[in-house]
Design an enzyme around this catalytic site. Structure first.
Site, mmCIF file in Angstrom:
data_model
loop_
_atom_site.group_PDB
_atom_site.id
_atom_site.type_symbol
_atom_site.label_atom_id
_atom_site.label_comp_id
_atom_site.label_asym_id
_atom_site.label_seq_id
_atom_site.Cartn_x
_atom_site.Cartn_y
_atom_site.Cartn_z
ATOM 1 N N HIS A 214 -14.517 0.970 -7.544
ATOM 2 C CA HIS A 214 -15.851 1.296 -7.017
ATOM 3 C C HIS A 214 -16.345 0.225 -6.034
ATOM 4 C CE1 HIS A 214 -16.374 4.684 -9.780
ATOM 5 N NE2 HIS A 214 -15.852 3.907 -10.719
ATOM 6 N N ASN B 234 -19.394 9.727 -13.034
ATOM 7 C CA ASN B 234 -18.603 10.114 -11.872
ATOM 8 C C ASN B 234 -19.007 11.503 -11.413
ATOM 9 O OD1 ASN B 234 -17.001 7.753 -11.870
ATOM 10 N ND2 ASN B 234 -15.530 8.633 -13.301
ATOM 11 N N HIS C 255 -23.872 -1.397 -16.904
ATOM 12 C CA HIS C 255 -23.185 -1.578 -18.186
ATOM 13 C C HIS C 255 -23.570 -0.436 -19.106
ATOM 14 C CE1 HIS C 255 -21.567 -3.062 -21.832
ATOM 15 N NE2 HIS C 255 -22.654 -3.634 -22.294
ATOM 16 N N TYR D 67 -17.401 -3.842 -18.703
ATOM 17 C CA TYR D 67 -18.410 -3.997 -17.656
ATOM 18 C C TYR D 67 -19.058 -5.385 -17.680
ATOM 19 C CZ TYR D 67 -18.095 0.827 -16.104
ATOM 20 O OH TYR D 67 -17.653 2.008 -15.565
#
Length: 753
Positions: free
Chosen positions: A131, A203, A395, A418
């Site tokens: 990403h 997503n 997160h 994360y």
């Protein structure tokens, strides 16, 4: 947020732009680089920094511990009229180093040079492993109140407005890659609730490649550029990716979504979002429910054609971020509804035979409808890309009271990954104190020190219990709405490295997706598989993936095998008997055309009055007209936004022809390659190319007057979605309803059923 309707704002912006035309003939249409209007000469009169553009915003001015400061947001920006050092000392020169004479060496005592270069040398931080290529925007989420029965989370109470920041992204490419590559897109939303930050990190595809997070490094290493050559960039059309997914058949479901039109969205505004995982909600009575989150775009789901995606990667690699920012600037604010699929929280954690903890499975909407619970509107762009979009840290463990996680093994791994990532990227444990990450709730966490500590903590006893600080901070109970870790019973079981048997079905839902597609969408999937596998070097990898396709559907396998010049294998497992889910298809419905871009070809010697009427009609419909003419500046008192040299059809949702302009003076193959695209000489060849490309990409095309002859010369007159009319207004009226279906796919009949 402005109280004006988006349509009115678009019209106001364009009309204001027309009034602000400069001597150079340009106008302040969406896309202007700054809030000021520059002159030709360098400014020399000192003044304070210009304010941000009207559509730009910045994080709230709260302290590192969540207290409101009352300071304006611009207080975080640069201050004063004069150049200074980082410590505020004013400087008289930043163009020359301090030297021992004009031709001498630079002196070590040049503190300004050392400060300036040292900071420059450290401007870059590590980009995200995945990403990395992304863009973001600010907005507001308004709850409908329909989720109050299933969750105590305050952000879902009826009428509650919560500030948000959303980051969209591609997965595989580096920061310098193109927006329009075939890839999964990230859709990460940070809700600044008054009960603590909630990060919904999803997503545009509802399933993932893998079922267990321990394989994260494997799938990403397989998808990233090969480690020896660092190519190919930002694509999955290469051996290592297909080697992995053909060996890990659990990846086939995500892969077919990626090979569908979902892998090349038209814009972020026309992209669905999914939370992927199953979450557990807790209501005020302590009752629990399992849910999946969905973002539904107001404009519908719409994608690029494959040729458009390839053209845009070269013509405008920033296409998606430009579209998002221009839409917000024009007042056509992107909107999504947040919805949930609701399931009983049973010990089996399944629904209709589908394991809700398997991140490679969906629950068809026909079995569990998506219930709308709120609306997201993006209405501000970042003031500073690095400070906000690049430094925002998400997160999945950032949860307010009323939302909890499940034992999805992919979700469980993400809960660790994360935080671990941010420690390196943002240089220490205090990344939550960066303005874009600061919570809008009071923070009293007893965490201290570390790199980049921005809070100035008082007291002497950051531990519990204590008496020296009067016992502060105190634990919260139910009355204070404390977060609850739901006491779910964990079944007694041996400690093993294994998946439940329900995770073993790797093909039935892939077949469900394929059978749910329309013939047009199936053609695109076949083309995508054929192209991607055709880019692989190793024959064995192609054959192995064809075996997976045979286990999905014989037609899909046969058509791809034909394109690869290979025999189609027989299935090795029984073909699943599934019921198609029409909700998985992007086609078959109509959607609002708000914010669509209409290219209007202008002939300076043609019907300029008709052009003016069309322009006004497009604005009144809430769309954006871009005039395309032989040259820049003004034509008939109207500003020209694109020229024949700069325009490509990929930028427009529809094309209108208001004339048949003769070749312009720069229509020379030696000057513009597009001018050699056709042998026609009566119309500028770049206009013919514009029409031919738009026609190939199934876009609506309209013409009136002399513009009808362009349709005839391009050979597209009379084909589906190509209209001729007596006036500009009539041409637009005929094209407008075609936009609701996104494209005119009936122009190209499919060869597969």
């Amino acid at each position: 947020m402005s109280s004006h309707k988006p349509v009115e704002i678009i019209k106001d912006v364009v009309e204001a732009a027309t009034a602000k035309v400069t001597d150079a003939g340009t106008s302040d249409i969406p896309g202007a680089p700054g809030s000021g209007t520059p002159g030709v000469e360098e400014p020399t009169t000192p003044h304070d920094p210009l304010p941000p553009k009207s559509e730009q915003d910045a994080p709230e001015t709260v302290t590192p511990t969540g207290a409101e400061t009352g300071a304006p947001k611009i207080a975080k920006g640069q201050q004063g009229a004069y150049l200074t050092t980082a410590q505020g000392a004013r400087l008289r020169d930043t163009d020359h180093s301090l030297k021992a004479g004009p031709r001498g060496p630079i002196l070590l005592q040049d503190h300004h040079f050392r400060e300036k270069i040292t900071h420059f040398d450290h401007e870059r931080i590590p980009e995200r492993v995945v990403h990395a290529r992304g863009t973001g925007a600010h907005g507001v989420f308004t709850a409908y109140g329909t989720a109050e029965a299933v969750t105590r989370a305050g952000l879902f109470k009826k009428g509650k407005e919560t500030q948000v920041f959303v980051r969209f992204s591609t997965v595989l490419g580096s920061r310098g890659s193109a927006d329009t590559v075939r890839d999964t897109r990230g859709f990460a939303t940070k809700f600044y609730t008054d009960e603590g930050t909630f990060d919904l990190v999803g997503n545009n595809i509802p399933v993932f490649f893998i079922q267990d997070a321990i394989k994260f490094p494997d799938i990403i290493h397989a998808g990233k550029p090969h480690p020896d050559r660092e190519i190919p960039q930002a694509q999955s059309a290469h051996d290592t990716f297909w080697d992995f997914v053909s060996l890990h058949t659990e990846a086939q479901h995500h892969t077919i979504w990626n090979m569908s039109d979902r892998g090349i969205p038209r814009s972020y505004r026309t992209m669905e979002g999914f939370g992927v995982h199953t979450f557990r909600l807790v209501n005020a009575a302590g009752e629990t429910t399992l849910v999946k989150f969905h973002w539904k775009p107001k404009l519908g789901v719409h994608s690029l054609t494959w040729e458009e995606a390839q053209l845009l990667s070269g013509v405008d690699p920033d296409f998606h971020r430009r579209d998002l920012y221009d839409a917000i600037e024009a007042g056509a604010f992107p909107e999504w509804e947040l919805g949930i699929q609701v399931f009983p929280d049973t010990p089996e954690e399944t629904f209709a035979g589908i394991d809700l903890l398997d991140p490679t499975k969906v629950v068809p909407e026909e079995l569990a409808a998506v219930q709308p619970i709120g609306k997201l509107v993006l209405n501000r762009t970042p003031t500073n890309f690095f400070a906000e979009t690049e430094q925002v840290a998400f997160h999945l463990g950032n949860l307010p009271p009323g939302i909890d996680v499940t034992n999805d093994p992919l979700l469980q791994g993400r809960l660790f990954s994360y935080v671990d990532t941010q420690l390196t990227r943002l240089a220490g444990p205090n990344f939550s104190q960066i303005p874009i990450n600061r919570p809008h709730a009071a923070v009293n966490d007893m965490l201290r020190d570390g790199f980049h500590q921005q809070a100035v903590h008082a007291g002497v006893a950051p531990y519990r219990p204590n008496s020296l600080d009067g016992g502060n901070p105190f634990p919260a109970g139910d009355a204070e709405n404390a977060f609850v870790d739901v006491p779910v019973t964990v079944a007694e079981a041996p400690k093993v490295r294994a998946n439940p048997a329900s995770f073993d079905d790797h093909y039935s839902q892939v077949r469900l997706f394929w059978l749910s597609m329309t013939p047009v969408e199936r053609e695109h999937i076949i083309r995508a598989y054929t192209f991607e596998l055709g880019k692989c070097y190793e024959q064995a990898i192609k054959e192995r993936q064809l075996q997976s396709l045979a286990n999905i559907d014989p037609v899909l396998c046969r058509e791809v095998a034909t394109g690869l010049g290979l025999p189609a294998p027989k299935p090795t497992v029984p073909l699943a008997d599934v019921t198609p889910s029409p909700a998985l298809s992007q086609l078959g419905r109509t959607w609002p055309a708000d914010g669509r871009t209409i290219g209007v070809v202008v002939d300076p010697a043609g019907d300029l009055a008709g052009i003016g009427e069309v322009r006004e009609a497009i604005l009144a419909a809430g769309m954006v007209p871009l005039l395309i003419a032989p040259h820049g500046g003004m034509v008939g008192g109207m500003p020209v936004q694109r020229t024949f040299a700069t325009a490509r059809s990929v930028e427009y949702d529809a094309i209108l022809l208001g004339g048949a302009p003769v070749p312009a003076p720069d229509a020379l193959p030696a000057r513009d390659d597009k001018a050699g695209a056709t042998a026609a000489v009566t119309v500028d060849p770049r206009v013919l190319l514009l029409v031919e490309e738009g026609w190939r990409h199934a876009k609506a095309i309209g013409a009136w007057g002399a513009g009808v002859t362009v349709l005839e010369q391009a050979g597209v007159a009379g084909t589906p979605g190509v209209v001729s009319a007596d006036s500009g207004a009539a041409a637009f009226a005929a094209v407008q309803p075609l936009l609701g279906a996104h494209r005119v796919w009936e122009r190209f009949p499919a060869s597969v059923a």
